[in-house]
Design a protein around this motif. Structure first.
Motif, short mmCIF file in Angstrom:
data_model
loop_
_atom_site.label_atom_id
_atom_site.label_comp_id
_atom_site.label_asym_id
_atom_site.label_seq_id
_atom_site.Cartn_x
_atom_site.Cartn_y
_atom_site.Cartn_z
N LEU A 126 0.83 -1.21 0.00
CA LEU A 126 0.00 0.00 0.00
C LEU A 126 0.86 1.25 0.00
N ALA A 127 1.89 1.26 0.84
CA ALA A 127 2.78 2.42 0.93
C ALA A 127 3.53 2.64 -0.37
N THR A 128 3.99 1.56 -0.99
CA THR A 128 4.75 1.67 -2.24
C THR A 128 3.90 2.30 -3.33
N HIS A 129 2.63 1.90 -3.42
CA HIS A 129 1.72 2.51 -4.42
C HIS A 129 1.61 4.02 -4.19
N GLU A 130 1.47 4.41 -2.94
CA GLU A 130 1.31 5.83 -2.64
C GLU A 130 2.62 6.60 -2.87
N TRP A 131 3.73 6.03 -2.51
CA TRP A 131 5.02 6.68 -2.76
C TRP A 131 5.26 6.87 -4.25
N GLU A 132 4.91 5.86 -5.03
CA GLU A 132 5.08 5.95 -6.49
C GLU A 132 4.18 7.04 -7.07
N ARG A 133 2.94 7.13 -6.55
CA ARG A 133 2.02 8.17 -7.02
C ARG A 133 2.57 9.56 -6.70
N MET A 134 3.08 9.72 -5.48
CA MET A 134 3.60 11.02 -5.07
C MET A 134 4.86 11.40 -5.84
N LYS A 135 5.72 10.42 -6.08
CA LYS A 135 6.95 10.71 -6.84
C LYS A 135 6.61 11.09 -8.28
N ALA A 136 5.62 10.41 -8.87
CA ALA A 136 5.23 10.69 -10.25
C ALA A 136 4.68 12.11 -10.40
N SER A 137 4.10 12.65 -9.33
CA SER A 137 3.54 14.01 -9.40
C SER A 137 4.51 15.04 -8.82
N ASP A 138 5.77 14.64 -8.60
CA ASP A 138 6.78 15.53 -8.00
C ASP A 138 6.31 16.03 -6.63
N SER A 139 5.70 15.13 -5.88
CA SER A 139 5.19 15.42 -4.52
C SER A 139 4.29 16.66 -4.54
N ARG A 140 3.39 16.70 -5.51
CA ARG A 140 2.52 17.86 -5.72
C ARG A 140 1.77 18.28 -4.46
N GLU A 141 1.19 17.32 -3.75
CA GLU A 141 0.41 17.67 -2.55
C GLU A 141 1.30 18.20 -1.43
N CYS A 142 2.52 17.67 -1.31
CA CYS A 142 3.46 18.21 -0.31
C CYS A 142 3.76 19.68 -0.62
N ARG A 143 3.94 19.95 -1.91
CA ARG A 143 4.35 21.29 -2.34
C ARG A 143 3.23 22.33 -2.24
N ASN A 144 2.02 21.86 -1.96
CA ASN A 144 0.95 22.84 -1.70
C ASN A 144 1.27 23.65 -0.44
N CYS A 145 2.03 23.03 0.48
CA CYS A 145 2.40 23.72 1.71
C CYS A 145 3.90 23.97 1.81
N HIS A 146 4.70 23.07 1.26
CA HIS A 146 6.16 23.15 1.36
C HIS A 146 6.75 23.42 -0.01
N SER A 147 7.64 24.39 -0.08
CA SER A 147 8.24 24.73 -1.36
C SER A 147 9.70 25.11 -1.15
N PHE A 148 10.58 24.58 -1.99
CA PHE A 148 12.00 24.94 -1.90
C PHE A 148 12.18 26.44 -2.04
N THR A 149 11.42 27.07 -2.92
CA THR A 149 11.58 28.50 -3.16
C THR A 149 11.15 29.34 -1.96
N ALA A 150 10.27 28.79 -1.12
CA ALA A 150 9.79 29.54 0.04
C ALA A 150 10.60 29.23 1.30
N MET A 151 11.46 28.23 1.24
CA MET A 151 12.24 27.84 2.41
C MET A 151 13.42 28.78 2.63
N ASP A 152 13.67 29.11 3.89
CA ASP A 152 14.89 29.81 4.27
C ASP A 152 15.81 28.72 4.83
N ILE A 153 16.53 28.09 3.95
CA ILE A 153 17.32 26.91 4.31
C ILE A 153 18.36 27.21 5.38
N GLU A 154 18.88 28.43 5.40
CA GLU A 154 19.90 28.79 6.38
C GLU A 154 19.35 28.81 7.80
#
Length: 203
Positions: A126-154
Motif C-alpha cells: 500500500l505504501a509503495t503505491h502511494e510513494w510511487e504516485r507522489m513521486k510521479a507528481s513531484d510530490s505535488r500535494e506536499c508542495r501545496n504547503c512546502h516549497s523549496f523556493t519559500a524555504m529559508d534553508i539557512e
C-alpha cells in the motif's frame, strides 16, 4: 413499431409549443447548477477527516499513527488532513484520484485489510503505491504547503539544511526522503531505502 419510434424522436426534436426557449434554457441552467452543486458538495464531503476515518481500517491504523506526528499537532497549530496529502486540489487530477481510490471499495468488501495483521502484511504494498504516485507528481500535494523556493534553508537545523541543499541539486522530490513523515514505515521496507530516508524527523 417503427412509426411510433419515429414519432417519439420527432417529438423530441420538435420545438416546444407549450414552453418558450427562454423557459427551457432557464430550467436547464438551474438544473445544471443544482446537479453541479450537489456533485461538488458530495465530492468535498469525501475529503473530510470524518469520511477518511469512517472505516475502522483507517481509524485503527494510519489515523492513530498520524495523531502522533507534526502534521497533526505542532507549535504553529497548522494541521494537514488526509486529503491535504492524498487528494490533488486541481479538478482534473482530483477526479482521476477519486476514480483510482474507488478501487478501495473492492478491498473493503473483500476484507483485504480488516484486521491489524492483514494491514501490516499489506503495508509495504500500500505504501509503495502511494510513494510511487507522489513521486510521479513531484510530490505535488506536499508542495501545496512546502516549497523549496519559500524555504529559508539557512534557518533550518544543520542536517535539514544540508539535505535540502542536496535535494535541490539532485532534483529530489519530497517523498524521496520523507516516507515516514505521517505514518509508520513498513517493517519489511528495503534497507537501502530506509537508510536514505530520515523520516522527516530532522525538522
Amino acid at each position: 413499431m417503427a412509426d411510433n419510434g419515429s414519432g417519439f424522436w420527432a417529438k423530441l426534436k420538435r420545438p416546444s409549443v407549450k414552453y418558450s426557449l427562454l423557459t427551457l434554457l432557464s430550467v436547464g441552467f438551474v438544473s445544471g447548477v443544482l446537479f453541479w452543486g450537489g456533485f461538488n458538495t458530495g465530492m468535498e464531503a469525501t475529503n473530510t477527516l470524518e469520511f477518511c476515518i469512517g472505516c475502522h481500517e483507517m481509524k485503527d491504523n494510519v489515523y492513530q499513527e498520524y495523531k502522533t506526528t507534526i502534521h497533526y499537532s505542532n507549535r504553529t497549530g497548522v494541521r494537514a488532513y488526509c486529503s491535504d496529502c492524498h487528494v490533488p486540489k486541481d479538478w482534473t487530477h482530483k477526479m482521476m484520484r477519486k476514480i483510482q481510490a474507488s478501487q478501495e471499495l473492492y478491498g473493503k468488501l473483500m476484507g483485504t485489510i480488516d484486521t491489524r495483521e492483514k494491514f501490516e502484511a499489506k503495508r509495504l504494498e500500500l505504501a509503495t503505491h502511494e510513494w510511487e504516485r507522489m513521486k510521479a507528481s513531484d510530490s505535488r500535494e506536499c508542495r501545496n504547503c512546502h516549497s523549496f523556493t519559500a524555504m529559508d534553508i539557512e534557518k533550518q537545523k544543520k542536517r535539514a539544511s544540508k539535505m535540502h541543499k542536496i535535494g535541490q541539486e539532485d532534483n529530489k522530490t519530497c517523498i524521496d526522503c520523507h516516507k515516514g513523515i505521517a505514518h509508520h514505515k513498513p517493517k519489511n521496507m528495503p534497507e537501502e531505502e530506509d537508510e536514505d530516508d530520515d523520516g522527516g524527523n530532522s525538522f
